[in-house]
Design a protein around this motif. Sequence first.
Motif, short mmCIF file in Angstrom:
data_model
loop_
_atom_site.label_atom_id
_atom_site.label_comp_id
_atom_site.label_asym_id
_atom_site.label_seq_id
_atom_site.Cartn_x
_atom_site.Cartn_y
_atom_site.Cartn_z
N ALA A 168 10.23 4.10 -5.01
CA ALA A 168 9.01 3.64 -4.36
C ALA A 168 9.31 2.50 -3.38
O ALA A 168 8.82 2.49 -2.24
N PHE A 169 10.12 1.54 -3.80
CA PHE A 169 10.43 0.42 -2.91
C PHE A 169 11.44 0.81 -1.83
O PHE A 169 11.42 0.25 -0.73
N ALA B 74 0.83 -1.20 0.00
CA ALA B 74 0.00 0.00 0.00
C ALA B 74 0.87 1.26 0.00
O ALA B 74 0.56 2.26 -0.66
N SER B 75 1.97 1.21 0.74
CA SER B 75 2.88 2.36 0.79
C SER B 75 3.55 2.60 -0.57
O SER B 75 3.71 3.74 -1.01
N VAL B 76 3.96 1.50 -1.23
CA VAL B 76 4.57 1.63 -2.56
C VAL B 76 3.59 2.25 -3.53
O VAL B 76 3.92 3.15 -4.31
N ILE B 77 2.34 1.78 -3.49
CA ILE B 77 1.31 2.30 -4.40
C ILE B 77 1.05 3.78 -4.11
O ILE B 77 0.91 4.60 -5.03
N SER B 78 0.96 4.14 -2.84
CA SER B 78 0.72 5.54 -2.49
C SER B 78 1.87 6.42 -2.99
O SER B 78 1.65 7.54 -3.46
N PHE B 79 3.10 5.88 -2.90
CA PHE B 79 4.26 6.66 -3.34
C PHE B 79 4.19 6.93 -4.84
O PHE B 79 4.35 8.08 -5.28
N VAL B 80 3.97 5.90 -5.65
CA VAL B 80 4.01 6.11 -7.10
C VAL B 80 2.83 6.97 -7.56
O VAL B 80 2.96 7.80 -8.47
N LYS B 81 1.66 6.79 -6.92
CA LYS B 81 0.52 7.62 -7.29
C LYS B 81 0.76 9.09 -6.97
O LYS B 81 0.27 9.98 -7.68
N ALA B 82 1.52 9.34 -5.93
CA ALA B 82 1.82 10.73 -5.55
C ALA B 82 2.71 11.42 -6.59
O ALA B 82 2.79 12.66 -6.63
N GLN B 83 3.38 10.63 -7.42
CA GLN B 83 4.30 11.22 -8.42
C GLN B 83 3.63 11.40 -9.79
O GLN B 83 4.28 11.89 -10.72
N VAL B 84 2.39 10.98 -9.92
CA VAL B 84 1.70 11.13 -11.21
C VAL B 84 1.69 12.62 -11.60
O VAL B 84 1.33 13.48 -10.80
N VAL C 12 9.94 1.86 1.48
CA VAL C 12 9.50 0.84 2.44
C VAL C 12 10.68 -0.04 2.86
O VAL C 12 10.49 -1.13 3.42
N GLY C 13 11.90 0.41 2.59
CA GLY C 13 13.09 -0.30 3.05
C GLY C 13 13.59 -1.38 2.13
O GLY C 13 14.45 -2.17 2.54
N VAL C 14 13.09 -1.45 0.90
CA VAL C 14 13.55 -2.47 -0.05
C VAL C 14 14.48 -1.79 -1.05
O VAL C 14 14.08 -0.85 -1.74
N ASP C 15 15.71 -2.29 -1.13
CA ASP C 15 16.71 -1.69 -2.01
C ASP C 15 16.79 -2.48 -3.31
O ASP C 15 17.34 -3.58 -3.35
N LEU C 16 16.24 -1.91 -4.38
CA LEU C 16 16.23 -2.58 -5.68
C LEU C 16 17.41 -2.10 -6.53
O LEU C 16 17.97 -1.03 -6.29
N PRO C 17 17.77 -2.91 -7.54
CA PRO C 17 18.79 -2.43 -8.50
C PRO C 17 18.29 -1.18 -9.21
O PRO C 17 17.09 -0.88 -9.22
N ARG C 18 19.22 -0.48 -9.85
CA ARG C 18 18.89 0.82 -10.46
C ARG C 18 18.23 0.69 -11.83
O ARG C 18 17.37 1.51 -12.18
N VAL C 19 18.57 -0.31 -12.61
CA VAL C 19 18.11 -0.34 -14.00
C VAL C 19 17.02 -1.37 -14.22
O VAL C 19 16.84 -2.31 -13.43
#
Length: 290
Positions: A210-211, A177-187, A214-221
């Motif tokens: 976005a991830f 839910a936090s990830v979704i709220s984050f990306v929607k805030a950037q629309v 919530v403390g998840v570190d994803l690759p950049r590309v």
Amino acid sequence: MSHTAHIPSHRKPRRSAPKTALRAGVAGGVLSTIAVAGAAGPAQAEPVTRTIEMPTLTDGLSTAVAASAQATEQVAQDLRTQAQEEAAAASAAKAAKKAKAEAVRKAEAKKKAEAEARKKAEAEAALRASRTQARTTLSATTSGSPASTTVATTSSSSSSSAPSSASQSSSATGSAASVISFVKAQVGDAYVSGGTGPNSWDCSGLVQAAFRSVGVDLPRVSQAQSTAGTQVSLSNLQPGDILYWGGAGSAYHVAVYVGGGQFVGAQNSSTGVVQRSLSYDPPSGAVRVL
């Protein structure tokens, strides 16, 4: 009469005494007069004052001096003129050099801008072509399959039924839910290649941020993000899943599935960050991180 009396004499006849005496007297008188005059001269002579007018040299000298001064002034003027001409030439050369450098700089900047614009246009064209090819491949490989039918049905129902979309989106909890709220805030934010926020993004930069919230570190590309979690079927999507376009490990675009058959992603420089239906740009696959 003797025999010698008739022989003529070879001697000159003697002068007569009276003539000789007369000449001697005249000469003596003259000398006496001179002697007397010489003796009496210094005592009897009076000083004589006489003004002698010397020739005037002022006019000629003035003319010569004036001519010399005029010649000197002319030489000085010629030197000044030459100095001014040399200074003007140097200034003109400097200005020309500066103008040339500026023209070269502008030409290089224009060339660089044109090259960047051409590269950007080529990249966008390649992206569109890749998406078209991916859609064609996806359509061919999933034609008639339940996954294709499910995606199409979900897309159709989400576009025709707002309550259904809202209920599926609201089913997300916790980190999703936090990830979704984050990306929607950037629309509405701008799309910029390499952008990582806070007001401009590229596709993988938005997903990573976005991830990370919530403390998840994803690759950049995108390529690495398309294999960062567990591969899931497009028929079994959950809010918070990462959608990718292209192959797993070679993806060229990513976005976040927000439920209701929709996704949020930084699409391109024309649209920026948008929320769209899956039917707008069907993805190739998905991974689940949360």
